[in-house]
Design a protein around this motif. Structure first.
Motif, short mmCIF file in Angstrom:
data_model
loop_
_atom_site.label_atom_id
_atom_site.label_comp_id
_atom_site.label_asym_id
_atom_site.label_seq_id
_atom_site.Cartn_x
_atom_site.Cartn_y
_atom_site.Cartn_z
N GLU A 147 0.84 -1.20 0.00
CA GLU A 147 0.00 0.00 0.00
C GLU A 147 0.88 1.26 0.00
O GLU A 147 0.59 2.24 -0.69
CB GLU A 147 -0.93 0.00 1.22
CG GLU A 147 -1.74 -1.27 1.43
CD GLU A 147 -2.63 -1.64 0.25
OE1 GLU A 147 -2.88 -0.78 -0.61
OE2 GLU A 147 -3.06 -2.80 0.20
N LYS A 148 1.95 1.21 0.76
CA LYS A 148 2.87 2.35 0.82
C LYS A 148 3.53 2.59 -0.53
O LYS A 148 3.71 3.74 -0.95
CB LYS A 148 3.93 2.08 1.90
CG LYS A 148 4.89 3.24 2.14
CD LYS A 148 5.86 2.90 3.25
CE LYS A 148 6.84 4.05 3.49
NZ LYS A 148 7.82 3.72 4.56
N ALA A 149 3.88 1.52 -1.23
CA ALA A 149 4.51 1.65 -2.55
C ALA A 149 3.57 2.33 -3.54
O ALA A 149 3.99 3.23 -4.28
CB ALA A 149 4.92 0.27 -3.07
N TYR A 150 2.32 1.93 -3.54
CA TYR A 150 1.34 2.55 -4.44
C TYR A 150 1.12 4.02 -4.06
O TYR A 150 1.07 4.90 -4.92
CB TYR A 150 0.00 1.81 -4.38
CG TYR A 150 -0.03 0.55 -5.21
CD1 TYR A 150 -0.05 0.61 -6.60
CD2 TYR A 150 -0.06 -0.69 -4.60
CE1 TYR A 150 -0.09 -0.55 -7.36
CE2 TYR A 150 -0.10 -1.86 -5.36
CZ TYR A 150 -0.12 -1.77 -6.74
OH TYR A 150 -0.15 -2.92 -7.49
N ARG A 151 0.99 4.26 -2.77
CA ARG A 151 0.64 5.61 -2.31
C ARG A 151 1.78 6.61 -2.53
O ARG A 151 1.54 7.74 -2.97
CB ARG A 151 0.30 5.54 -0.82
CG ARG A 151 -0.23 6.84 -0.23
CD ARG A 151 -0.59 6.69 1.23
NE ARG A 151 0.58 6.44 2.08
CZ ARG A 151 0.79 5.30 2.75
NH1 ARG A 151 -0.07 4.31 2.66
NH2 ARG A 151 1.88 5.16 3.49
N GLU A 152 3.01 6.19 -2.26
CA GLU A 152 4.11 7.15 -2.26
C GLU A 152 4.92 7.20 -3.55
O GLU A 152 5.56 8.21 -3.83
CB GLU A 152 5.04 6.86 -1.08
CG GLU A 152 4.36 7.03 0.27
CD GLU A 152 5.34 6.96 1.43
OE1 GLU A 152 6.57 6.93 1.19
OE2 GLU A 152 4.87 6.92 2.59
N ILE A 153 4.88 6.12 -4.34
CA ILE A 153 5.73 6.10 -5.54
C ILE A 153 4.96 5.87 -6.83
O ILE A 153 5.21 6.53 -7.85
CB ILE A 153 6.84 5.02 -5.41
CG1 ILE A 153 7.65 5.22 -4.13
CG2 ILE A 153 7.78 5.06 -6.62
CD1 ILE A 153 8.69 4.14 -3.87
N LEU A 154 3.99 4.98 -6.79
CA LEU A 154 3.36 4.53 -8.04
C LEU A 154 2.05 5.23 -8.37
O LEU A 154 1.47 4.98 -9.43
CB LEU A 154 3.10 3.02 -7.96
CG LEU A 154 4.34 2.14 -7.72
CD1 LEU A 154 3.92 0.69 -7.52
CD2 LEU A 154 5.32 2.27 -8.89
N ASN A 155 1.59 6.13 -7.51
CA ASN A 155 0.23 6.66 -7.66
C ASN A 155 -0.01 7.41 -8.96
O ASN A 155 -1.12 7.47 -9.47
CB ASN A 155 -0.13 7.54 -6.46
CG ASN A 155 0.84 8.71 -6.29
OD1 ASN A 155 1.96 8.67 -6.79
ND2 ASN A 155 0.39 9.74 -5.61
N LYS A 156 1.03 7.98 -9.55
CA LYS A 156 0.83 8.73 -10.80
C LYS A 156 1.58 8.12 -11.97
O LYS A 156 1.70 8.72 -13.03
CB LYS A 156 1.27 10.18 -10.60
CG LYS A 156 0.38 10.95 -9.63
CD LYS A 156 0.81 12.39 -9.48
CE LYS A 156 -0.09 13.13 -8.49
NZ LYS A 156 0.35 14.54 -8.27
N LYS A 157 2.08 6.91 -11.77
CA LYS A 157 2.83 6.25 -12.83
C LYS A 157 1.94 5.34 -13.66
O LYS A 157 0.93 4.83 -13.17
CB LYS A 157 4.00 5.44 -12.25
CG LYS A 157 5.07 6.29 -11.58
CD LYS A 157 6.22 5.44 -11.07
CE LYS A 157 7.07 4.90 -12.20
NZ LYS A 157 7.84 5.95 -12.89
N LYS A 158 2.33 5.11 -14.89
CA LYS A 158 1.55 4.27 -15.80
C LYS A 158 2.05 2.82 -15.69
O LYS A 158 3.25 2.56 -15.63
CB LYS A 158 1.72 4.76 -17.24
CG LYS A 158 0.96 3.94 -18.28
CD LYS A 158 1.10 4.57 -19.66
CE LYS A 158 0.53 3.67 -20.75
NZ LYS A 158 -0.85 3.28 -20.51
N SER A 159 1.12 1.89 -15.66
CA SER A 159 1.48 0.47 -15.60
C SER A 159 1.24 -0.22 -16.94
O SER A 159 0.50 0.28 -17.79
CB SER A 159 0.67 -0.24 -14.51
OG SER A 159 -0.72 -0.21 -14.82
N HIS A 160 1.88 -1.36 -17.10
CA HIS A 160 1.71 -2.19 -18.29
C HIS A 160 1.33 -3.59 -17.83
O HIS A 160 1.88 -4.10 -16.86
CB HIS A 160 3.01 -2.25 -19.10
CG HIS A 160 3.56 -0.91 -19.46
ND1 HIS A 160 4.24 -0.12 -18.56
CD2 HIS A 160 3.53 -0.21 -20.62
CE1 HIS A 160 4.60 1.01 -19.14
NE2 HIS A 160 4.18 0.97 -20.40
N ALA A 161 0.39 -4.22 -18.53
CA ALA A 161 -0.07 -5.55 -18.14
C ALA A 161 1.07 -6.57 -18.23
O ALA A 161 1.83 -6.58 -19.20
CB ALA A 161 -1.23 -5.99 -19.02
#
Length: 540
Positions: free
Chosen positions: A51-65
């Motif tokens: 949850e911390k990783a999503y909140r602090e680093i990945l929240n505005k990054k684009k993901s790929h399947a």
């Protein structure tokens, strides 16, 4: 690894042996919901800080399947929390009976079932590999009088026969020490329940109702009451008793049954290791509880309001059914690995294992094939509370030629309980053979029928690591398998000076001695490391 064994029962204190991996005991009754994704500093449990990783680093990054292959007992692809998370073979036209993409499998839309046939029949129960090999060699050597007269090749097989005979008899003895009691208790429980239901004229009688049975009551009623009291004193219930009964019943009827061989259902030549295309495209199978739970840990939808949250939010699960209730066969495992590698999987989760591997050559070749295609393997270390530096647990990264697969992570199970109970008491370990630990006790995840359960095992720890690997690949697609492995292991959080209870022995040992990294995986630290590498790469 027997699927029921991997699901982990807690019954009668039998978990101290290899039969069951028992839930950890602590002053708290239950693990916090979603604990494996939580952060130690924020939440007080040693989750992997997803949850911390999503909140602090990945929240505005684009993901790929990312395509993740799960070789297991099958997956309920219709589960509400896995919708949109299942891989689909777009090169195949559903239901036309043609191998459109010419990959050797007809109508393989969501993966493949290597344990079925073209008529939709499937293997459910299997024997152990020890049982199969002992039965095979017993036919040849049972009446051997003079081993000295055997040819060198026959003598080698005879020695294997003696080795497997001893292992088989040890397993039978182990079951006999515990099985009859559990089976008898379950039968008596059912008799008692029926008697008390009739007596109270209701099925849901209470402790207060039972208290009404006294010295003046009939002997049958007093005995029935006593059965319920014994079960309560053990801290057990009907559900756990039935699961223990089912385990032993299955062991006797199938796992150690020298005459049982369901392979004719599949209709292949089990000794033809080059054969492929057998099986069917029905990827759920008769009992997908285990595989569905594994899939949910990796990929349960994080963006809906349902159930649970998987580690990675952008995964396509490729379902490969090769693990029955009993030991998987090397041929099926090898074909499943090849299928995954040939059809685009970046990561393969393998939450299964066994003590011997008679067709290991086929598995080794498949692993080498997949590694050449850049696939990362995540494998559960097993639930026998053993040191696998000493005791075998297959499949393994070690090839028969002495070399090792590089793109391989071996995972032990950690607990939400504080030290010294921080390591799951069922988990295998090994300073050389186990790379890292991950949450594997009381993980709530998806099971068949859009339901959810808490299960435990290294089977649950492996998909936590698979989820982190997929997370890294999803947000940093330039990373290759070797880099992802290095990040996961380098970023694992160590616990210097922390004493934990060693599985099996009960001795207090340094946590760092149980794996090569001495750490517990951490998604936040791994993502942070990947982000730094990514920034450095793009600044050049």
């Amino acid at each position: 690894m027997n699927v029921k064994k991997c699901i982990l029962l807690s019954f009668l204190g039998l978990a101290s042996g290899p039969l069951f991996a028992q839930m950890q005991e602590s002053s708290a009754d239950k693990a916090p919901l979603n604990w494996f994704n939580l952060d130690y500093q924020e939440n007080g449990v040693r989750g992997v800080s997803t949850e911390k990783a999503y909140r602090e680093i990945l929240n505005k990054k684009k993901s790929h399947a990312v395509i993740v292959a799960i070789i297991d007992s099958g997956v309920d692809i219709a589960h509400e929390d896995l919708l949109g998370r299942i891989w689909k073979n777009e090169k195949e036209i559903p239901g036309n009976g043609i191998d459109d993409d010419k990959n050797g499998y007809v109508d393989d839309i969501y993966g493949w079932d290597f344990l079925g046939n073209k008529n939709g029949q499937d293997i459910d129960k299997e024997t152990t590999e020890i049982t199969r090999e002992y039965a095979r060699l017993k036919k040849v050597f049972e009446n051997t009088q003079d081993a000295g007269s055997l040819t060198p090749k026959m003598k080698a097989d005879y020695d294997l026969y003696l080795k497997y005979k001893a292992k088989y008899e040890e397993k039978v003895k182990e079951l006999e020490e515990q099985g009859p009691f559990v089976i008898k208790l379950y039968e008596k429980y059912n008799e008692s329940k029926q008697l008390l239901t009739t007596y109270f004229n209701k099925a849901d009688f209470t402790r207060e109702d039972l208290a009404k049975i006294n010295d003046a009551s009939s002997d049958d009623l007093k005995r029935a009451k006593r059965i319920f009291e014994v079960l309560e004193q053990m801290g057990q219930n009907e559900e756990k008793l039935k699961e223990a009964y089912d385990y032993f019943n299955s062991q006797y009827k199938f796992a150690i049954n020298l005459d049982y061989n369901p392979r004719n259902i599949v209709g292949d030549d089990i000794n033809n290791l080059k054969e492929k295309g057998y099986g069917n495209n029905e990827v759920k199978g008769p009992d997908a509880r285990h595989g569905t739970h594994v899939a949910g840990i990796v990929a349960a939808n994080r963006n809906n309001s349902l159930g649970v949250e998987g580690v990675c939010n952008d995964v396509k699960i490729m379902v490969l059914r090769a693990v029955p209730d009993g030991d998987e066969r090397d041929k099926d495992v090898a074909n499943a690995i090849r299928y995954a590698a040939e059809n685009g999987a970046s990561i393969i989760n393998m939450s299964f294992g066994k003590a011997i591997s008679p067709q290991k050559t086929a598995v080794d070749e498949a692993v080498k094939f997949a590694q050449a295609k850049g696939v990362l393997f995540i494998h559960a270390a097993g639930n026998e509370n053993e040191d696998i530096d000493v005791n075998d647990n297959f499949p393994t990264r070690k090839y028969l030629d002495g070399k090792e697969a590089e793109n391989w992570i071996e995972v032990g199970a950690s607990s939400w309980v504080s030290p010294p109970g921080a390591v799951a008491e069922f988990s295998n370990y090994g300073h050389k053979s186990v790379d890292v630990f991950a949450p594997g006790v009381d993980l709530k995840s998806t099971v068949v029928g859009s339901k959810y359960e808490d299960l435990s095992g290294t089977s649950m720890a492996a998909p936590v690591v698979t989820g982190i690997a997929a997370l890294l690949k999803s947000y940093y697609p330039e990373l290759n398998a070797a880099q992802i492995k290095k990040i996961i292991l380098s970023s694992a959080l160590t616990l210097p000076g922390t004493k934990v209870t060693q599985p099996g022995s009960g001795e207090l040992v340094d946590f760092g001695s149980l794996s090569s990294t001495g750490g517990i995986v951490n998604a936040y630290e791994a993502v942070k490391m990947a982000e730094n590498m990514h920034a450095g790469h793009h600044s050049k």
